[in-house]
Design an enzyme around this catalytic site. Sequence first.
Site, mmCIF file in Angstrom:
data_model
loop_
_atom_site.group_PDB
_atom_site.id
_atom_site.type_symbol
_atom_site.label_atom_id
_atom_site.label_comp_id
_atom_site.label_asym_id
_atom_site.label_seq_id
_atom_site.Cartn_x
_atom_site.Cartn_y
_atom_site.Cartn_z
ATOM 1 N N ASP A 1 0.848 -1.190 0.000
ATOM 2 C CA ASP A 1 0.000 0.000 0.000
ATOM 3 C C ASP A 1 0.883 1.238 0.000
ATOM 4 O O ASP A 1 1.691 1.442 0.911
ATOM 5 C CB ASP A 1 -0.891 0.026 1.239
ATOM 6 C CG ASP A 1 -2.034 -0.960 1.158
ATOM 7 O OD1 ASP A 1 -2.965 -0.705 0.373
ATOM 8 O OD2 ASP A 1 -1.992 -1.978 1.878
ATOM 9 N N GLU B 1 1.280 12.748 0.516
ATOM 10 C CA GLU B 1 0.840 14.109 0.204
ATOM 11 C C GLU B 1 0.207 14.761 1.434
ATOM 12 O O GLU B 1 -0.694 15.583 1.318
ATOM 13 C CB GLU B 1 -0.156 14.093 -0.972
ATOM 14 C CG GLU B 1 -0.265 15.424 -1.688
ATOM 15 C CD GLU B 1 -1.206 15.399 -2.888
ATOM 16 O OE1 GLU B 1 -1.389 16.459 -3.520
ATOM 17 O OE2 GLU B 1 -1.773 14.322 -3.198
ATOM 18 N N HIS C 1 -7.279 5.452 -0.103
ATOM 19 C CA HIS C 1 -8.282 5.250 0.936
ATOM 20 C C HIS C 1 -7.633 5.348 2.313
ATOM 21 O O HIS C 1 -6.415 5.370 2.435
ATOM 22 C CB HIS C 1 -8.963 3.892 0.772
ATOM 23 C CG HIS C 1 -8.002 2.735 0.810
ATOM 24 N ND1 HIS C 1 -7.206 2.399 -0.267
ATOM 25 C CD2 HIS C 1 -7.702 1.831 1.788
ATOM 26 C CE1 HIS C 1 -6.466 1.343 0.037
ATOM 27 N NE2 HIS C 1 -6.740 0.987 1.277
ATOM 28 N N GLU D 1 -10.900 -1.168 -2.436
ATOM 29 C CA GLU D 1 -11.809 -1.907 -3.306
ATOM 30 C C GLU D 1 -12.788 -0.977 -4.004
ATOM 31 O O GLU D 1 -13.185 0.057 -3.458
ATOM 32 C CB GLU D 1 -12.579 -2.937 -2.475
ATOM 33 C CG GLU D 1 -11.664 -3.937 -1.807
ATOM 34 C CD GLU D 1 -12.294 -4.665 -0.638
ATOM 35 O OE1 GLU D 1 -11.743 -5.704 -0.258
ATOM 36 O OE2 GLU D 1 -13.319 -4.190 -0.108
ATOM 37 N N HIS E 1 -19.656 -11.976 0.308
ATOM 38 C CA HIS E 1 -20.171 -13.326 0.141
ATOM 39 C C HIS E 1 -21.316 -13.693 1.075
ATOM 40 O O HIS E 1 -21.830 -14.806 1.004
ATOM 41 C CB HIS E 1 -19.039 -14.330 0.354
ATOM 42 C CG HIS E 1 -18.334 -14.162 1.666
ATOM 43 N ND1 HIS E 1 -18.833 -14.676 2.838
ATOM 44 C CD2 HIS E 1 -17.184 -13.513 1.994
ATOM 45 C CE1 HIS E 1 -18.008 -14.361 3.837
ATOM 46 N NE2 HIS E 1 -16.999 -13.652 3.357
ATOM 47 N N GLU F 1 -6.843 -13.448 -4.237
ATOM 48 C CA GLU F 1 -6.334 -13.230 -2.892
ATOM 49 C C GLU F 1 -7.220 -13.926 -1.875
ATOM 50 O O GLU F 1 -8.377 -14.227 -2.159
ATOM 51 C CB GLU F 1 -6.286 -11.731 -2.580
ATOM 52 C CG GLU F 1 -5.431 -11.396 -1.381
ATOM 53 C CD GLU F 1 -5.606 -9.956 -0.964
ATOM 54 O OE1 GLU F 1 -6.693 -9.609 -0.486
ATOM 55 O OE2 GLU F 1 -4.661 -9.188 -1.121
#
EC number: 3.2.1.2
Length: 468
Positions: free
Chosen positions: A76, A83, A116, A198, A319, A394
């Site tokens: 990540d 920034e 995120h 995501e 799921h 994954e």
Amino acid sequence: MTLYRSLWKKGCMLLLSLVLSLTAFIGSPSNTASAAVADDIQASVMGPLAKINDWGSFKKQLQTLKNNGVYAITTDVWWGYVESAGDNQFDWSYYKTYADAVKEAGLKWVPIISTHKCGGNVGDDCNIPLPSWLSSKGSADEMQFKDESGYANNEALSPLWSGTGKQYDELYASFAQNFAGYKSIIPKIYLSGGPSGELRYPSYYPAAGWSYPGRGKFQAYTETAKNAFRTAMNDKYGSLDKINTAWGTKLTSLSQINPPTDGDGFYTNGGYNSAYGKDFLSWYQSVLEKHLGVIGAAAHKNFDSVFGVRIGAKISGLHWQMNNPAMPHSTEQAGGYYDYNRLIQKFKDADLDLTFTCLEMSDSGTAPNYSLPSTLVDTVSSIANAKGVRLNGENALQTGGSGFQKIEEKITKFGYHGFTLLRINNLVNNDGSPTGELSGFKQYIISKAKPDNNGGTGNKVTIYYKKG
């Protein structure tokens, strides 16, 4: 004698026929035999969420991964780090040190441009908010999400804010400028499409009161979102009268068009299956589709000429509540997934690879979870295969043993191009020694990968996806 010769000839012909039939049978691959991982598949591992403080220990871990056949480490690259000082004030020094360590170990490096927030989700062990100066660029109503109960979520910028694309474009451009010199170790780049990296809405967030296996909540309750829904419906039908005809309503103003006022009732009363419900769910997903197009275009503009590698984005493996008879697919739909066929087509149109998760999980479709992760993996993978969209996978939760066998089954059945394991500490201890799970990962996943014959410098495809 003539009769004997005739019988002998017929016997030979019969034997020849049997031999030819057997040869044809052996030479024709069965469906099982034809299923195989992609030619360029590689096995990768996800790095720690938080910053590395002990580089010596980290380098030992990297070397153990390399020595055991791992191809790349996925990282990540937090917007909240690089920034944080101000708009267009970038500091990439930490990630250059990181990339140097990866290069030294002979591994590849797959960056995720993580736009995120880190913190508050399952598996998060850090707190990295978005850059604080963003709040001066627009109103909270434009930039944040709001759920059915009024909870405002700032995990990621709302796709409905007009400035989102510009901010991402500037970030991508700066990354390309600063890491062009590392392109030999970068085989792929990932884009964060929303919460947890995501492409979804922040529908299931513990701080907002969610707990598993709750369906989650719709995130369309800012005035900005409501107005966007109203505009979309007016554009679709052309007038309020035509909206009323389609929906069987008697609205007197466009301002009366709203997202569902009762999320549970939307399902239990059948609203999700009405013309209004279908229009809402379709529009709700379309916001994500447009966002994917925006970030995909910005990424191709900034990365293609510099790195020349595949770019990917992620769909979450939502799921649970899939076969709940009262609320079918309600978790997926709260997250923004109404029509997988249409959503995956957007990946195709944007020329982006698709990463999916929960490959290690098995179905258990009974109350209260109504969880069908294996079925969901099959559904998404089949659609991607049919459309020619490259698949990567994954695990959703920490796994090993039978979970690795399940992963092997899925990546083989659907021709996955790679798999990344969450997370490095599941395979390697801080002192560089292997954990008990590394041998299973090698047996079932790494064994499928193709050797890197480029001395650690060539560009190949690897993968990453975030939890489900």
